[in-house]
Design a protein around this motif. Structure first.
Motif, PDB file in Angstrom:
ATOM      1  N   PRO A   1       0.908  -1.216   0.195  1.00 45.80           N
ATOM      2  CA  PRO A   1       0.082  -0.002  -0.084  1.00 45.80           C
ATOM      3  C   PRO A   1       0.743   1.301  -0.056  1.00 45.80           C
ATOM      4  O   PRO A   1       1.870   1.382   0.759  1.00 45.80           O
ATOM      5  CB  PRO A   1      -0.803  -0.278   1.171  1.00 45.80           C
ATOM      6  N   PHE A   2       0.590   2.243  -1.070  1.00 44.00           N
ATOM      7  CA  PHE A   2       1.310   3.582  -1.077  1.00 44.00           C
ATOM      8  C   PHE A   2       0.388   4.500  -0.686  1.00 44.00           C
ATOM      9  O   PHE A   2      -0.508   4.723  -1.331  1.00 44.00           O
ATOM     10  CB  PHE A   2       1.863   3.578  -2.390  1.00 44.00           C
ATOM     11  N   PHE A   3       0.848   5.449   0.263  1.00 41.90           N
ATOM     12  CA  PHE A   3       0.057   6.725   0.286  1.00 41.90           C
ATOM     13  C   PHE A   3       0.111   7.433  -0.951  1.00 41.90           C
ATOM     14  O   PHE A   3       1.184   7.649  -1.575  1.00 41.90           O
ATOM     15  CB  PHE A   3       0.791   7.652   1.389  1.00 41.90           C
ATOM     16  N   VAL A   4      -0.934   8.110  -1.369  1.00 43.07           N
ATOM     17  CA  VAL A   4      -0.924   9.018  -2.558  1.00 43.07           C
ATOM     18  C   VAL A   4      -1.950  10.200  -2.148  1.00 43.07           C
ATOM     19  O   VAL A   4      -3.032   9.895  -1.306  1.00 43.07           O
ATOM     20  CB  VAL A   4      -1.619   8.497  -3.975  1.00 43.07           C
TER      21      VAL A   4
ATOM     22  N   ILE B   1      -0.357   9.008  -9.309  1.00 39.01           N
ATOM     23  CA  ILE B   1      -0.923   7.706  -8.896  1.00 39.01           C
ATOM     24  C   ILE B   1      -0.403   6.782  -9.508  1.00 39.01           C
ATOM     25  O   ILE B   1      -0.331   6.594 -10.745  1.00 39.01           O
ATOM     26  CB  ILE B   1      -2.633   7.772  -8.829  1.00 39.01           C
ATOM     27  N   PRO B   2       0.438   5.609  -9.110  1.00 31.88           N
ATOM     28  CA  PRO B   2       1.122   4.721  -9.688  1.00 31.88           C
ATOM     29  C   PRO B   2       0.113   3.644 -10.330  1.00 31.88           C
ATOM     30  O   PRO B   2      -0.851   3.541 -10.045  1.00 31.88           O
ATOM     31  CB  PRO B   2       1.929   3.971  -8.543  1.00 31.88           C
ATOM     32  N   ARG B   3       0.663   3.402 -11.587  1.00 35.68           N
ATOM     33  CA  ARG B   3      -0.277   2.349 -12.530  1.00 35.68           C
ATOM     34  C   ARG B   3       0.312   1.001 -12.234  1.00 35.68           C
ATOM     35  O   ARG B   3       1.320   0.911 -12.385  1.00 35.68           O
ATOM     36  CB  ARG B   3      -0.099   2.856 -13.843  1.00 35.68           C
ATOM     37  N   PRO B   4      -0.613   0.098 -12.576  1.00 35.11           N
ATOM     38  CA  PRO B   4      -0.089  -1.246 -12.718  1.00 35.11           C
ATOM     39  C   PRO B   4       1.175  -1.719 -13.673  1.00 35.11           C
ATOM     40  O   PRO B   4       1.700  -2.317 -13.362  1.00 35.11           O
ATOM     41  CB  PRO B   4      -1.425  -2.205 -12.937  1.00 35.11           C
TER      42      PRO B   4
ATOM     43  N   THR C   1      10.061  10.573  -8.793  1.00 32.91           N
ATOM     44  CA  THR C   1       9.755   9.213  -8.025  1.00 32.91           C
ATOM     45  C   THR C   1       8.357   9.403  -7.466  1.00 32.91           C
ATOM     46  O   THR C   1       7.598   8.301  -7.279  1.00 32.91           O
ATOM     47  CB  THR C   1      10.721   9.124  -6.762  1.00 32.91           C
ATOM     48  N   GLY C   2       7.597  10.530  -7.775  1.00 33.47           N
ATOM     49  CA  GLY C   2       6.102  10.481  -7.335  1.00 33.47           C
ATOM     50  C   GLY C   2       5.968  10.189  -5.984  1.00 33.47           C
ATOM     51  O   GLY C   2       6.516  10.533  -4.814  1.00 33.47           O
ATOM     52  N   SER C   3       5.072   8.808  -5.720  1.00 34.71           N
ATOM     53  CA  SER C   3       4.781   8.651  -4.353  1.00 34.71           C
ATOM     54  C   SER C   3       5.994   7.833  -3.787  1.00 34.71           C
ATOM     55  O   SER C   3       5.671   7.165  -2.698  1.00 34.71           O
ATOM     56  CB  SER C   3       3.448   7.682  -4.572  1.00 34.71           C
ATOM     57  N   GLY C   4       6.752   7.456  -4.811  1.00 31.62           N
ATOM     58  CA  GLY C   4       7.960   6.536  -4.327  1.00 31.62           C
ATOM     59  C   GLY C   4       7.918   5.104  -4.733  1.00 31.62           C
ATOM     60  O   GLY C   4       8.548   4.310  -4.422  1.00 31.62           O
ATOM     61  N   ALA C   5       6.766   4.965  -5.335  1.00 31.78           N
ATOM     62  CA  ALA C   5       6.375   3.608  -5.993  1.00 31.78           C
ATOM     63  C   ALA C   5       7.384   2.740  -6.560  1.00 31.78           C
ATOM     64  O   ALA C   5       7.825   1.359  -6.099  1.00 31.78           O
ATOM     65  CB  ALA C   5       5.202   3.475  -6.928  1.00 31.78           C
ATOM     66  N   ILE C   6       8.403   3.224  -7.466  1.00 35.49           N
ATOM     67  CA  ILE C   6       9.448   2.442  -8.079  1.00 35.49           C
ATOM     68  C   ILE C   6      10.702   2.367  -7.207  1.00 35.49           C
ATOM     69  O   ILE C   6      10.815   1.197  -6.680  1.00 35.49           O
ATOM     70  CB  ILE C   6       9.925   3.160  -9.171  1.00 35.49           C
ATOM     71  N   GLY C   7      10.938   3.438  -6.666  1.00 34.70           N
ATOM     72  CA  GLY C   7      12.236   3.376  -5.720  1.00 34.70           C
ATOM     73  C   GLY C   7      12.095   2.851  -4.293  1.00 34.70           C
ATOM     74  O   GLY C   7      13.017   1.808  -3.944  1.00 34.70           O
ATOM     75  N   VAL C   8      10.930   2.943  -3.791  1.00 33.68           N
ATOM     76  CA  VAL C   8      10.562   2.221  -2.512  1.00 33.68           C
ATOM     77  C   VAL C   8      10.398   0.649  -2.762  1.00 33.68           C
ATOM     78  O   VAL C   8      11.039  -0.254  -1.935  1.00 33.68           O
ATOM     79  CB  VAL C   8       9.460   3.008  -1.864  1.00 33.68           C
ATOM     80  N   SER C   9       9.855   0.593  -3.770  1.00 34.05           N
ATOM     81  CA  SER C   9       9.474  -1.101  -4.117  1.00 34.05           C
ATOM     82  C   SER C   9      10.952  -1.668  -4.297  1.00 34.05           C
ATOM     83  O   SER C   9      11.245  -2.803  -3.982  1.00 34.05           O
ATOM     84  CB  SER C   9       8.783  -1.146  -5.477  1.00 34.05           C
ATOM     85  N   VAL C  10      11.660  -1.160  -5.145  1.00 39.93           N
ATOM     86  CA  VAL C  10      12.952  -1.496  -5.521  1.00 39.93           C
ATOM     87  C   VAL C  10      13.779  -1.923  -4.079  1.00 39.93           C
ATOM     88  O   VAL C  10      14.485  -2.763  -3.965  1.00 39.93           O
ATOM     89  CB  VAL C  10      13.881  -0.749  -6.478  1.00 39.93           C
ATOM     90  N   ALA C  11      13.745  -0.831  -3.426  1.00 44.92           N
ATOM     91  CA  ALA C  11      14.552  -0.999  -2.309  1.00 44.92           C
ATOM     92  C   ALA C  11      14.054  -1.935  -1.138  1.00 44.92           C
ATOM     93  O   ALA C  11      14.767  -2.827  -0.507  1.00 44.92           O
ATOM     94  CB  ALA C  11      14.593   0.182  -1.388  1.00 44.92           C
TER      95      ALA C  11
END
Length: 282
Positions: free
Chosen positions: A92-95, A101-104, A130-140
């Motif tokens: 779950p990501f805060f937006v 808003i991150p996309r599937p 990075t926006g919500s951080g969806a990519i960077g946070v998920s990768v980390a």
């Protein structure tokens, strides 16, 4: 006939209310019932499974709160801004308003990146926009890398930090306000992989009503939608680095002229979705 469910001031079963309200969303979404359920869970503080499996009754006050959220969504306001979060990579990501808003589809970019990280032992990754951080946070979260993230939006920097904290990667997710990778000029040589879901929508493209509530700087990129790539690759050398960026389906030919060293990958639906460069481990 028992008509208590339609009498003002009388408690009602939540499913009766959902069935009644869902028609308000039929012009804004292909899943009006599901979205009405999700809005009800927001008010009730329960899981959608609870609404489906339990005989929940709502008071007139709670009903009024659900009606207000449904009407807000019916106006075109994004569902996930109302809910305050969006699931991405099972997390779950805060937006909130002001943050993309991150996309599937972008989950595939993360999955490819994680495969490359594991295959080549990458340790330093950049997430541009990075926006919500969806990519960077998920990768980390799903590897051991250190992520340098940037965004031109102060709001995005704030929200991405909240998400990094939420998922326990605050010690490996460093985010700064700024364009491209300018905030990390001193560290550019250490970065092994550059990831991004940049703006790539053409200036005059028509978008769904709810998308227009999202920050335009995260969506639009000039007359042909290629301004980001043009400016980025003119400014930064890819020598010794892996680059993986999301693109528009029909932008391959234009991008070949801008980034002749790139190859292009299709997503699982068979559409060209990613620009890929490997000048580190090729």
């Amino acid at each position: 006939m028992d008509t208590r469910e339609n009498v003002p001031g009388v408690e009602r079963k939540v499913w009766d209310l959902i069935r009644e309200l869902s028609h308000k969303l039929k012009d804004i979404t292909s899943n009006p019932v599901l979205e009405t359920v999700l809005l009800a869970t927001k008010v009730l503080g329960v899981r959608k499974e609870d609404i489906i499996s339990k005989d929940i009754v709502v008071s007139p006050e709670v009903e009024n709160s659900i009606v207000k959220l449904v009407e807000r969504r019916a106006s075109g306001y994004p569902l996930h801004y109302i809910l305050g979060e969006k699931e991405f990579m099972g997390l779950p990501f805060f937006v909130e308003e002001g943050v993309f808003i991150p996309r599937p589809e972008t989950e595939e970019l993360v999955e490819i990146a994680l495969d490359l990280i594991n295959r080549y032992g990458v340790m330093m990754v950049a997430d541009v926009g990075t926006g919500s951080g969806a990519i960077g946070v998920s990768v980390a979260k799903f590897s051991e890398v250190i992520v340098f993230a940037t965004d031109v939006s102060e709001k995005a920097v704030e929200v991405s930090l909240k998400n990094a904290k939420r998922h326990g990667v605050l010690d490996r997710f460093v985010v700064k306000h700024g364009r491209f990778l300018e905030p990390f000029k001193e560290d550019y040589g250490k970065i092994e992989m550059i990831l991004s879901n940049p703006p790539y929508v053409k200036k005059n493209d028509r978008l769904p009503r709810d998308v227009l509530f999202e920050p335009p700087e995260a969506l639009f990129a000039g007359e042909d939608g290629l301004d980001f790539y043009r400016a980025f690759f003119e400014k930064y050398s890819t020598e010794g680095k892996i680059v993986l960026m999301e693109i528009g389906e029909y932008q391959v030919e234009g991008l070949k002229k801008i980034v002749p060293q790139a190859s292009f990958l299709k997503d699982t639906s068979g559409k060209y979705r990613f620009l890929y460069i490997n000048r580190r481990f090729s």
